[in-house]
Enzyme design. Structure first.
Site, PDB file in Angstrom:
ATOM      1  N   GLY A  70       0.791  -1.215   0.000  1.00 41.74           N
ATOM      2  CA  GLY A  70       0.000   0.000   0.000  1.00 41.74           C
ATOM      3  C   GLY A  70       0.827   1.269   0.000  1.00 41.74           C
ATOM      4  O   GLY A  70       0.461   2.257  -0.640  1.00 41.74           O
ATOM      5  N   THR A  71       1.950   1.262   0.697  1.00 39.74           N
ATOM      6  CA  THR A  71       2.786   2.469   0.776  1.00 39.74           C
ATOM      7  C   THR A  71       3.330   2.849  -0.591  1.00 39.74           C
ATOM      8  O   THR A  71       3.293   4.020  -0.981  1.00 39.74           O
ATOM      9  CB  THR A  71       3.931   2.257   1.782  1.00 39.74           C
ATOM     10  OG1 THR A  71       3.376   2.092   3.093  1.00 39.74           O
ATOM     11  CG2 THR A  71       4.876   3.447   1.786  1.00 39.74           C
ATOM     12  N   ALA A 199      -2.259  -6.752   0.252  1.00 39.76           N
ATOM     13  CA  ALA A 199      -2.775  -8.110   0.451  1.00 39.76           C
ATOM     14  C   ALA A 199      -2.831  -8.525   1.911  1.00 39.76           C
ATOM     15  O   ALA A 199      -3.743  -9.241   2.325  1.00 39.76           O
ATOM     16  CB  ALA A 199      -1.930  -9.104  -0.348  1.00 39.76           C
ATOM     17  N   THR A 241      11.432  -7.168 -11.289  1.00 40.62           N
ATOM     18  CA  THR A 241      10.784  -8.467 -11.438  1.00 40.62           C
ATOM     19  C   THR A 241       9.622  -8.588 -10.470  1.00 40.62           C
ATOM     20  O   THR A 241       9.739  -8.292  -9.283  1.00 40.62           O
ATOM     21  CB  THR A 241      11.792  -9.602 -11.184  1.00 40.62           C
ATOM     22  OG1 THR A 241      12.886  -9.459 -12.098  1.00 40.62           O
ATOM     23  CG2 THR A 241      11.148 -10.964 -11.370  1.00 40.62           C
ATOM     24  N   CYS A 333      -0.567  12.010  23.684  1.00 43.07           N
ATOM     25  CA  CYS A 333       0.742  12.341  24.244  1.00 43.07           C
ATOM     26  C   CYS A 333       1.182  11.193  25.132  1.00 43.07           C
ATOM     27  O   CYS A 333       0.465  10.817  26.054  1.00 43.07           O
ATOM     28  CB  CYS A 333       0.678  13.619  25.075  1.00 43.07           C
ATOM     29  SG  CYS A 333       0.224  15.088  24.133  1.00 43.07           S
TER      30      CYS A 333
END
Length: 389
Positions: A70-71, A199, A241, A333
């Site tokens: 996702g990143t 995934a 790849t 915090c």
């Protein structure tokens, strides 16, 4: 007992997914870019997986690109659209995943874009009126707002935001990592330019994800340039790849998720409701962060619990871990540290003295595990009160 309630971070691999992946790890090991029989067989497996994902999302296989997760998918959508379209402004919220927030903050620091943060209310709802004000004031804008918040579970109305973006010809990217495989996405009707998946959030393998790129973008612009260079893989959109067994596993996991979604949702919602009810009945002063306790407005997989202020707050996760319960959280915090939840910190009226725990559920969780987690929390607070007395 051991209980895993950190499914928003990662999920257990489905055995059927592993079974689908194994042949690509052992027998079908060719490089998919090779033209010989070994390579062609693997290429066929990748394209079959792409067609599976595209079919489930009601889009074309040509609009699905596999990534490392996702990143990377978020970074590709954000960085490549800004570069390709010459965008000078971006709008996001202070509640976004760091894959989005840190990326945009970095680009703003480098003076690539001007960054605006849309206002949120005390429960983390996006102020759509303020979003429209920002869109009206800034042409050439990228809007990046997540569909389901990974910490407080809030769901965004993608249609409402997408229609605003279309009205002002803005590019719309949504981080859909937490909703992919848990909610249905029909890209024939959804007004978005980019969405993403990972995934391992829906019982697939780690290290693989995908990016949906609308071929013509809803904003009327053309295709984006690649983010990762170095090869012609993924139709010249991502060099390197392919993670073949990961891709096959992703498609299988998403296929299972869609086939069983209604049953899984019913099961998981019953667990979430059970935890909410028990905590309200048994732990005085408990509340819930964001909209996570509203089943109609939040991820059914996420519950963010706001616990009464006490000396336990800094050690809650540690004490749960000792009891065999895996969860996540953090207050706005953290005493003696700069670490904490940027999401909770961004909520107006948030009390930094209250402990916060995110419980996130999956199809593998049970009612007994929920009862055990609640009992453990209640016992921890009862012991703490006895010590104070």
């Amino acid at each position: 007992m051991r209980a895993y309630f950190d499914n928003a971070a990662t999920t257990r691999l489905d055995p059927d997914v592993l079974e689908a992946m194994l042949p690509l790890m052992t027998e079908d090991f060719g490089n998919p870019s090779s033209i010989h029989a070994h390579g062609r067989k693997v290429r066929t497996a990748i394209e079959k997986a792409r067609k599976t994902v595209a079919s489930l999302l009601h889009t074309s296989p040509a609009e699905i690109f596999f990534t490392s997760g996702g990143t990377e998918a978020d970074n590709t959508a954000i960085r490549s659209s800004i570069e390709t379209y010459g965008l000078t402004h971006a709008i996001t919220s202070p509640l976004e995943h760091h894959a989005v927030l840190h990326t945009l903050e970095h680009l703003a620091k480098k003076n690539v874009i001007k960054l605006s943060l849309v206002e949120v209310d005390e429960d983390g709802r996006i102020n759509l009126a303020h979003l429209e004000e920002l869109l009206h004031a800034h042409p050439d804008t990228l809007v990046s707002l997540m569909h389901g918040n990974n910490e407080i579970g809030n769901l965004l109305d993608l249609n409402a935001v997408g229609q605003l973006c279309q009205e002002y010809q803005a590019v719309f990217h949504s981080d859909t990592v937490q909703t992919m495989g848990h909610f249905r996405h029909n890209l024939q009707h959804l007004p978005v330019d980019f969405i993403v998946g990972a995934a391992h959030k829906f019982h697939g393998p780690k290290g693989v994800g995908f990016l949906y790129v609308n071929a013509n973008t809803k904003s009327g612009r053309g295709p984006i340039h690649p983010f990762v260079h170095g090869g012609s893989q993924e139709r010249n959109m991502r060099g390197g790849t392919e993670n073949v067994y990961g891709i096959v596993g992703l498609a299988k996991a998403l296929e299972i998720a869609y086939a069983q979604m209604e049953n899984h949702r019913q099961h998981i919602e019953s667990l979430k409701s059970r935890m909410i009810e028990q905590l309200r009945e048994r732990l005085e002063g408990v509340s819930f962060n964001g909209l996570s306790a509203d089943l109609s407005a939040s991820l059914y997989t996420v519950l963010n619990v706001s616990l009464p202020a006490s000396d336990l707050s800094d050690m809650l996760l540690f004490n749960l871990d000792i009891a065999g319960i895996s969860a996540s959280g953090g207050s706005a915090c953290t005493s003696g540290s700069n670490l904490g939840s940027h999401v909770l910190s961004a909520l107006p009226n948030n009390d930094p003295d209250r402990g916060a725990i995110r419980f996130s559920f999956s199809k593998y969780n049970t009612a007994d595990e929920v009862d055990y987690a609640v009992n453990t929390l209640v016992e921890l607070y009862q012991r703490e009160q006895e010590v104070v007395k």
